[in-house]
Design a protein around this motif. Structure first.
Motif, PDB file in Angstrom:
ATOM      1  N   ALA A 151       0.968   5.104  -4.016  1.00 20.06           N
ATOM      2  CA  ALA A 151       0.688   4.372  -2.779  1.00 20.06           C
ATOM      3  C   ALA A 151      -0.809   4.317  -2.469  1.00 20.06           C
ATOM      4  O   ALA A 151      -1.535   5.294  -2.653  1.00 20.06           O
ATOM      5  N   GLN A 152      -1.247   3.155  -2.000  1.00 22.90           N
ATOM      6  CA  GLN A 152      -2.641   2.943  -1.603  1.00 22.90           C
ATOM      7  C   GLN A 152      -2.653   2.132  -0.314  1.00 22.90           C
ATOM      8  O   GLN A 152      -1.780   1.302  -0.079  1.00 22.90           O
ATOM      9  N   ARG A 153      -3.658   2.375   0.526  1.00 27.36           N
ATOM     10  CA  ARG A 153      -3.764   1.629   1.782  1.00 27.36           C
ATOM     11  C   ARG A 153      -4.180   0.195   1.517  1.00 27.36           C
ATOM     12  O   ARG A 153      -5.059  -0.060   0.693  1.00 27.36           O
ATOM     13  N   ASP A 154      -3.550  -0.748   2.244  1.00 28.68           N
ATOM     14  CA  ASP A 154      -3.932  -2.149   2.112  1.00 28.68           C
ATOM     15  C   ASP A 154      -4.824  -2.558   3.277  1.00 28.68           C
ATOM     16  O   ASP A 154      -5.284  -1.718   4.065  1.00 28.68           O
ATOM     17  N   GLU A 155      -5.059  -3.868   3.415  1.00 29.87           N
ATOM     18  CA  GLU A 155      -5.963  -4.356   4.458  1.00 29.87           C
ATOM     19  C   GLU A 155      -5.424  -4.116   5.862  1.00 29.87           C
ATOM     20  O   GLU A 155      -6.176  -4.142   6.837  1.00 29.87           O
ATOM     21  N   ASN A 156      -4.113  -3.862   5.983  1.00 29.85           N
ATOM     22  CA  ASN A 156      -3.515  -3.576   7.290  1.00 29.85           C
ATOM     23  C   ASN A 156      -3.331  -2.082   7.533  1.00 29.85           C
ATOM     24  O   ASN A 156      -2.654  -1.678   8.484  1.00 29.85           O
ATOM     25  N   ALA A 157      -3.912  -1.271   6.653  1.00 30.24           N
ATOM     26  CA  ALA A 157      -3.828   0.196   6.728  1.00 30.24           C
ATOM     27  C   ALA A 157      -2.418   0.706   6.444  1.00 30.24           C
ATOM     28  O   ALA A 157      -2.090   1.854   6.771  1.00 30.24           O
ATOM     29  N   GLY A 200       3.607 -16.803  -1.123  1.00 33.67           N
ATOM     30  CA  GLY A 200       3.498 -17.406  -2.441  1.00 33.67           C
ATOM     31  C   GLY A 200       4.189 -16.630  -3.537  1.00 33.67           C
ATOM     32  O   GLY A 200       4.278 -17.101  -4.667  1.00 33.67           O
ATOM     33  N   HIS A 201       4.710 -15.420  -3.228  1.00 32.52           N
ATOM     34  CA  HIS A 201       5.414 -14.614  -4.215  1.00 32.52           C
ATOM     35  C   HIS A 201       6.902 -14.597  -3.870  1.00 32.52           C
ATOM     36  O   HIS A 201       7.308 -14.043  -2.854  1.00 32.52           O
ATOM     37  N   VAL A 202       7.698 -15.230  -4.717  1.00 31.35           N
ATOM     38  CA  VAL A 202       9.137 -15.280  -4.481  1.00 31.35           C
ATOM     39  C   VAL A 202       9.790 -13.979  -4.938  1.00 31.35           C
ATOM     40  O   VAL A 202      10.650 -13.421  -4.264  1.00 31.35           O
ATOM     41  N   ILE A 203       9.395 -13.497  -6.104  1.00 31.52           N
ATOM     42  CA  ILE A 203       9.943 -12.256  -6.653  1.00 31.52           C
ATOM     43  C   ILE A 203       8.788 -11.289  -6.861  1.00 31.52           C
ATOM     44  O   ILE A 203       7.830 -11.589  -7.564  1.00 31.52           O
ATOM     45  N   HIS A 204       8.879 -10.140  -6.250  1.00 29.36           N
ATOM     46  CA  HIS A 204       7.830  -9.138  -6.433  1.00 29.36           C
ATOM     47  C   HIS A 204       8.419  -7.750  -6.235  1.00 29.36           C
ATOM     48  O   HIS A 204       9.551  -7.588  -5.774  1.00 29.36           O
ATOM     49  N   ARG A 205       7.650  -6.738  -6.577  1.00 34.59           N
ATOM     50  CA  ARG A 205       8.110  -5.352  -6.499  1.00 34.59           C
ATOM     51  C   ARG A 205       7.214  -4.532  -5.577  1.00 34.59           C
ATOM     52  O   ARG A 205       7.039  -3.341  -5.780  1.00 34.59           O
ATOM     53  N   ASN A 206       6.633  -5.187  -4.583  1.00 32.87           N
ATOM     54  CA  ASN A 206       5.707  -4.511  -3.677  1.00 32.87           C
ATOM     55  C   ASN A 206       6.450  -3.984  -2.456  1.00 32.87           C
ATOM     56  O   ASN A 206       7.234  -4.708  -1.831  1.00 32.87           O
ATOM     57  N   TYR A 207       6.153  -2.727  -2.089  1.00 31.86           N
ATOM     58  CA  TYR A 207       6.812  -2.089  -0.967  1.00 31.86           C
ATOM     59  C   TYR A 207       5.801  -1.395  -0.059  1.00 31.86           C
ATOM     60  O   TYR A 207       4.687  -1.070  -0.481  1.00 31.86           O
ATOM     61  N   ILE A 208       6.227  -1.175   1.185  1.00 31.83           N
ATOM     62  CA  ILE A 208       5.464  -0.414   2.160  1.00 31.83           C
ATOM     63  C   ILE A 208       6.262   0.855   2.468  1.00 31.83           C
ATOM     64  O   ILE A 208       7.479   0.810   2.653  1.00 31.83           O
ATOM     65  N   ILE A 209       5.582   2.001   2.525  1.00 35.11           N
ATOM     66  CA  ILE A 209       6.221   3.265   2.887  1.00 35.11           C
ATOM     67  C   ILE A 209       6.092   3.456   4.387  1.00 35.11           C
ATOM     68  O   ILE A 209       4.993   3.386   4.936  1.00 35.11           O
ATOM     69  N   ARG A 210       7.215   3.714   5.046  1.00 32.07           N
ATOM     70  CA  ARG A 210       7.198   3.935   6.488  1.00 32.07           C
ATOM     71  C   ARG A 210       7.616   5.370   6.773  1.00 32.07           C
ATOM     72  O   ARG A 210       8.512   5.882   6.164  1.00 32.07           O
TER      73      ARG A 210
END
Length: 210
Positions: A151-157, A200-210
């Protein structure tokens, strides 16, 4: 992985051609971007060290019977290919676990200082200890440790990561793909993981940890 096995099964002359191709691509003056599952370099090829700017990388070693075995992980801030400083060539297969960006290390064509070499050695030892911990304990704990490493922080923290393919997670954590699938489903159901929407990404494997 597929590229690893194909390379292992090719003839020595074909392997030499492949090594030459990998020797030609590194550019010591700019960063490079690799897509998930793309091979970055292979054993025997000459090249430089790379610092992981973003993403994650799997390092493999090849057995005598042509089987690719998981050896280590590299994530943001790690340096890969340090063995080229001693041997002049790569010792592992490096494959992108997610889209990743690599920068030459040290910057440009400068030589590494003693202090920086000690730093990457210490970091490599810590990473090895982290990887060993991924292969023991409850399945949920193993998968969560891996996710937290990636996991890495994105532009929205937000803490975001790209979920590796099932076979990769299985070999890294020493769990069956069925167990991993159930564990990921539990994490989604409990709201710990949620899909990250990327325009623009229909299929992806990106997730956010909550």
């Amino acid at each position: 992985m597929r590229n690893d096995l194909v390379l292992a099964k090719t003839s020595p002359s074909r392997r030499a051609v492949n090594r030459e191709r990998y020797q030609q691509h590194p550019d010591a003056s700019r960063t490079r971007v690799f897509q998930q599952s793309e091979q970055i370099y292979c054993p025997g090829a000459s090249g430089i060290c790379w610092r992981v700017v973003s993403g994650s990388i799997r390092l493999n070693r090849m057995t005598n019977d042509g089987k690719a075995l998981f050896a280590n992980l590299a994530v943001k801030g790690d340096v890969i290919g340090a063995e080229t400083l001693l041997m002049g060539q790569y010792a592992f297969f490096a494959v992108a676990l997610s889209e990743c960006e690599l920068a030459p290390w040290p910057d440009g064509l400068g030589s590494a200082s003693k202090g920086s070499l000690l730093h990457i050695l210490a970091a490599a030892e810590r990473r090895t200890a982290d990887v060993v911990a991924l292969r023991s304990g409850l399945a949920l704990d193993r998968v969560m440790r891996l996710i937290l490493m990636l996991a890495q922080r994105d532009e929205n923290a937000d803490f975001c990561f790209t979920l590796p393919k099932g076979q990769d997670i299985s070999e890294i954590t020493d769990l069956t793909k069925e167990t991993i699938s159930r564990t990921i489903s539990i994490l989604k159901h409990d709201g710990i993981l949620r899909k990250k929407v990327i325009p623009g990404h229909v299929i992806h494997r990106n997730y956010i940890i909550r």
